[in-house]
Design a protein around this motif. Structure first.
Motif, short mmCIF file in Angstrom:
data_model
loop_
_atom_site.label_atom_id
_atom_site.label_comp_id
_atom_site.label_asym_id
_atom_site.label_seq_id
_atom_site.Cartn_x
_atom_site.Cartn_y
_atom_site.Cartn_z
N ALA A 77 0.81 -1.22 0.00
CA ALA A 77 0.00 0.00 0.00
C ALA A 77 0.84 1.27 0.00
O ALA A 77 0.32 2.35 -0.26
CB ALA A 77 -0.94 0.00 1.21
N ARG A 79 3.01 1.91 -2.10
CA ARG A 79 3.32 2.22 -3.51
C ARG A 79 2.07 1.95 -4.35
O ARG A 79 1.99 0.93 -5.05
CB ARG A 79 4.46 1.32 -4.01
CG ARG A 79 5.85 1.70 -3.51
CD ARG A 79 6.78 0.54 -3.59
NE ARG A 79 6.44 -0.48 -2.60
CZ ARG A 79 6.35 -1.78 -2.85
NH1 ARG A 79 6.59 -2.23 -4.05
NH2 ARG A 79 6.02 -2.62 -1.88
N SER A 80 1.05 2.80 -4.27
CA SER A 80 -0.20 2.50 -4.98
C SER A 80 -0.13 2.97 -6.43
O SER A 80 0.59 3.91 -6.76
CB SER A 80 -1.39 3.10 -4.25
OG SER A 80 -1.19 4.46 -4.00
N VAL A 81 -0.88 2.27 -7.28
CA VAL A 81 -0.74 2.45 -8.72
C VAL A 81 -2.02 3.05 -9.33
O VAL A 81 -3.12 2.70 -8.93
CB VAL A 81 -0.46 1.09 -9.41
CG1 VAL A 81 -0.23 1.28 -10.89
CG2 VAL A 81 0.74 0.41 -8.77
N PHE A 83 -3.69 3.32 -13.14
CA PHE A 83 -3.51 2.78 -14.49
C PHE A 83 -4.15 3.66 -15.54
O PHE A 83 -5.02 4.47 -15.24
CB PHE A 83 -4.12 1.37 -14.58
CG PHE A 83 -3.35 0.35 -13.81
CD1 PHE A 83 -2.19 -0.20 -14.33
CD2 PHE A 83 -3.76 -0.05 -12.55
CE1 PHE A 83 -1.47 -1.14 -13.62
CE2 PHE A 83 -3.05 -0.99 -11.83
CZ PHE A 83 -1.90 -1.53 -12.37
N ALA A 87 -9.12 1.19 -14.24
CA ALA A 87 -9.32 -0.06 -13.49
C ALA A 87 -10.17 0.12 -12.23
O ALA A 87 -9.91 -0.48 -11.20
CB ALA A 87 -7.97 -0.69 -13.12
N LEU A 88 -11.21 0.96 -12.33
CA LEU A 88 -12.12 1.11 -11.20
C LEU A 88 -12.99 -0.14 -11.07
O LEU A 88 -13.06 -0.96 -11.99
CB LEU A 88 -13.01 2.34 -11.40
CG LEU A 88 -12.27 3.66 -11.52
CD1 LEU A 88 -13.24 4.79 -11.80
CD2 LEU A 88 -11.48 3.94 -10.25
N PHE A 100 -11.81 2.07 -1.12
CA PHE A 100 -11.54 0.64 -1.29
C PHE A 100 -10.25 0.19 -0.60
O PHE A 100 -10.22 -0.80 0.14
CB PHE A 100 -11.50 0.31 -2.79
CG PHE A 100 -11.25 -1.13 -3.11
CD1 PHE A 100 -12.17 -2.10 -2.76
CD2 PHE A 100 -10.08 -1.53 -3.77
CE1 PHE A 100 -11.94 -3.44 -3.06
CE2 PHE A 100 -9.85 -2.86 -4.07
CZ PHE A 100 -10.79 -3.81 -3.72
N ARG A 148 -8.47 7.36 -5.34
CA ARG A 148 -8.44 6.03 -4.74
C ARG A 148 -7.02 5.64 -4.33
O ARG A 148 -6.79 5.10 -3.25
CB ARG A 148 -8.99 5.06 -5.78
CG ARG A 148 -8.92 3.62 -5.44
CD ARG A 148 -9.60 2.79 -6.50
NE ARG A 148 -8.73 2.55 -7.65
CZ ARG A 148 -8.87 1.52 -8.47
NH1 ARG A 148 -9.85 0.67 -8.28
NH2 ARG A 148 -8.05 1.36 -9.48
N ALA A 149 -6.05 5.97 -5.23
CA ALA A 149 -4.66 5.63 -4.91
C ALA A 149 -4.13 6.50 -3.78
O ALA A 149 -3.40 6.03 -2.91
CB ALA A 149 -3.79 5.79 -6.16
N CYS A 152 -5.05 5.66 0.03
CA CYS A 152 -4.26 4.63 0.72
C CYS A 152 -3.07 5.25 1.44
O CYS A 152 -2.31 4.52 2.07
CB CYS A 152 -3.71 3.60 -0.26
SG CYS A 152 -4.95 2.73 -1.14
N GLN B 188 -7.32 -4.27 -12.65
CA GLN B 188 -8.12 -4.24 -11.42
C GLN B 188 -7.44 -5.04 -10.32
O GLN B 188 -7.37 -4.63 -9.16
CB GLN B 188 -9.52 -4.80 -11.68
CG GLN B 188 -10.41 -3.85 -12.48
CD GLN B 188 -11.73 -4.49 -12.88
OE1 GLN B 188 -11.79 -5.70 -13.15
NE2 GLN B 188 -12.78 -3.70 -12.95
N SER B 194 -1.82 -3.33 -5.13
CA SER B 194 -1.00 -2.16 -4.82
C SER B 194 -1.63 -1.31 -3.73
O SER B 194 -0.99 -0.41 -3.20
CB SER B 194 -0.75 -1.31 -6.08
OG SER B 194 -1.80 -0.41 -6.29
N PHE B 195 -2.89 -1.59 -3.37
CA PHE B 195 -3.50 -0.92 -2.22
C PHE B 195 -3.35 -1.77 -0.96
O PHE B 195 -3.97 -1.51 0.06
CB PHE B 195 -4.99 -0.64 -2.45
CG PHE B 195 -5.26 0.17 -3.68
CD1 PHE B 195 -4.32 1.07 -4.16
CD2 PHE B 195 -6.46 0.05 -4.36
CE1 PHE B 195 -4.57 1.81 -5.29
CE2 PHE B 195 -6.70 0.79 -5.49
CZ PHE B 195 -5.76 1.68 -5.97
N GLY B 196 -2.55 -2.83 -1.07
CA GLY B 196 -2.26 -3.63 0.11
C GLY B 196 -3.15 -4.83 0.30
O GLY B 196 -3.20 -5.40 1.39
#
Ligand SMILES: Nc1ncnc2c1ncn2[C@@H]1O[C@H](COP(=O)(O)OP(=O)(O)O)[C@@H](O)[C@H]1O
Ligand SMILES: [Mg+2]
Lengths: 261, 290
Positions: A77, A79-81, A83, A87-88, A100, A148-149, A152, B188, B194-196
């Motif tokens: 978490a 390093r959140s990505v 795209f 990609a929701l 989320f 969203r990213a 986190c 997805q 990546s959010f853990g």
């Protein structure tokens, strides 16, 4: 926060008969706290592969990826990505999508909506909290992806051509929005783009990559995003002599890599 | 200038062959060249009404003997008498209930075991290696072919009937669910990690959610297969059920009752299908919109 890539190489094994792909060769890169590092280069030069290394989806064939001197051994978490095609999750509304990551981390419902509302406001989505993501425009969807990213609370935000699917006007607005959010949150960012203008405008550090084998061919320190954040209008920044000269230089490098079609 | 004049102008320019080989320009609000576009409600209603009318006409004019095709009135009459007096001393509603219960029990267990198995086959190469060949081996066999075996193993009671229906629902449900696992895009899944997210969370919050439309479709297909097997299952040593009713009526050449039974089966099957479609509408309103 300090992310270090120490002499990393990635070789993809070949399908039968062909030679293996040297996607990345001896990459040396440091992303310091609060830095905005932009990667640019011809298609297939290994930008996404580099991002996958940092994200922890891919292990390097040789070399090390270090986050604050700990070896990166998988996604996490911090390093959140974001795209390109956002990609929701369409079964969740905007607010639930933004919350989320916090939900995954076991944050209580009240707490995670409190946190996610902050990023919903920051990205200008307050009127769409309960909206279905699939009814939003591409630009709005990408804002949800970024909110969203950020929710986190990552140390490093990874973005793989996040604005690639947007039309030119929306894209310029989104660039400015991302820079403001970056200033606001103080996150470090690793940002991939195909657009030279975007790369120069957004980054504090630019790496220009070359293909076969994928490597970092040039590095530039960039002043433009700071100029914008200090009050110079975006269009004046992009029209300045300095900006145009550097743009042509980078274009020259990339065009000489591009294979003739 | 009015519409007719415009249209005839356009068709004159294109000629008959041109009209056939190339679509007309669309009106504003439509999209040019979309396959199968256009409203079908009236045409469909006309087809159904036309068919009923033809049925009525043929039988009323006496072109076909009532033994082969009784008139619509005779079928309605059969429905009324059987509703009032029952069939072979069993009320009609009981026949309907017994068949529906066999279907529901079989379908319930097919979902209970089939959905997890399908997901496991989709998720893990171990489960796929172990179970996929078994499913692929029995799936193409028509249920009537292994009915005798069911009877030898499980007798002529309810077990073999429900099991036969169960088996015909089971394979499509398993295969549909195993394919559904691939519905989530890799972005997805990567985003969630990546959010853990843990692997379990990715399975629960991304892969399963994304697979839901395909799971519901698999259930719809499964229940459809179940209905096709119902009559076969009630072929043997039944005393109740719509399938039994239809088969018995055919032995006594009560064609009206046969047709009525078929219509009842169709109506119930349609109801089940509608229920799952409703569920789909409620649970996955986002289906096809991403
Ligand atoms: N999973 C993979 N297997 C084999 N080759 C790959 C894989 N992913 C990427 N490559 C190859 O590695 C090179 C770099 O790819 P990528 O990082 O996606 O480039 P970019 O994002 O800069 O367009 C390309 O030549 C590509 O074909
Ligand atoms: Mg790429």
């Amino acid at each position: 926060m300090r992310l270090q890539i120490e002499d990393a190489s990635v070789v993809f094994p070949a399908p039968k008969g062909a030679a293996p792909t040297e996607a990345l060769q001896n990459i040396q890169l440091t992303i310091n706290d609060g830095e905005f590092v932009v990667a640019i280069g011809a298609s297939g030069c290994g930008k996404s592969t580099l991002l996958n290394l940092i994200a922890g989806f891919l292990a390097p064939t040789s070399g090390d990826i270090l986050l604050d001197s700990d070896l990166v051994q998988g996604p996490g978490a911090e390093r959140s990505v974001v795209f390109q095609n956002h990609a929701l999750l369409p079964w969740l509304n905007v607010q639930e999508n933004v919350a989320f990551g916090l939900m995954l981390q076991g944050v209580s419902k009240a707490k995670r909506y409190e946190i996610s509302d902050r990023f919903i406001d920051l990205l200008g989505l307050q009127n769409f909290k309960k909206a279905s993501t699939y009814n939003l425009s591409g630009g709005m969807q990408q804002r949800v992806g970024i909110a969203r990213a950020l929710a986190c609370d990552p140390k490093l935000l990874l973005m793989d051509e996040p604005l690639g699917a947007l039309d030119a006007l929306t894209r310029e607005r989104a660039q400015e929005l991302i820079l403001r959010v970056w200033e606001d949150t103080g996150k470090s960012v690793f940002f991939i783009t195909h657009s030279v203008e975007e790369a120069l405008f957004m980054g504090t550090q630019l790496i220009v990559m070359s293909p076969r084998p994928g490597r970092i061919a040039h590095r530039f320190d960039l002043p433009f995003s700071r100029q914008f954040l200090q009050g110079t209008p975006a269009r004046s920044v992009k029209a300045s002599q300095e900006f145009i000269a550097l743009r042509e230089k980078v274009l020259d490098i990339i065009f000489s890599d591009q294979e003739m079609l | 200038m009015n519409d007719t004049a415009k249209t005839s102008n356009a068709s004159r320019r294109l000629g008959l062959l041109g009209r056939l080989s190339r679509s007309r320009p669309t009106q504003p609000g439509e999209t040019y060249g979309v396959p199968g576009s256009g409203e079908t409600r009236y045409l469909s209603a006309a087809t159904v009404i036309g068919m009923l009318f033809a049925w009525w006409l043929i039988t009323t004019l006496g072109w076909v003997a009532p033994l082969f095709l009784p008139s619509p009135q005779a079928v309605i009459h059969a429905f009324i008498t059987i509703s009032e007096n029952g069939f072979t001393n069993t009320p009609l509603w009981q026949h309907v209930l017994v068949s529906s219960a066999r279907m529901l029990v079989a379908f319930f267990f097919a979902c209970l075991f089939g959905i997890p198995l399908g997901l496991a086959i989709g998720m893990s190469s171990v489960a796929r290696g172990m179970f996929h060949p078994l499913i692929e081996l029995y799936r193409p066999i028509p249920p009537l072919a292994y009915l005798p075996l069911m009877i030898i193993w499980f007798g002529i009671g309810e077990t073999s009937k429900v099991l036969l229906i169960y088996l015909s629902c089971f394979a499509p449900i398993v295969l549909g669910c195993s394919a559904g696992v691939r519905s989530a895009s890799i972005e997805q899944i990567h985003a969630a990690y990546s959010f853990g997210a843990t692997r379990w969370q990715v399975l629960r919050h991304v892969i399963l959610q994304a697979a839901l439309p395909e799971i519901l479709t698999a259930m719809r297909i499964g229940i459809g297969f179940g209905w096709t097997t119902l009559v076969a299952a009630e072929l043997v040593a039944s005393r109740e059920g719509i399938g039994y009713m239809v088969l018995t009526a055919s032995k006594f050449l009560q064609t009206g009752v046969v047709i009525m039974g078929i219509i009842i089966i169709a109506a119930i099957a349609y109801l089940f299908d509608w229920a799952i479609r409703y569920l789909e509408h409620r649970l996955v309103p986002w289906k096809g919109k991403v």
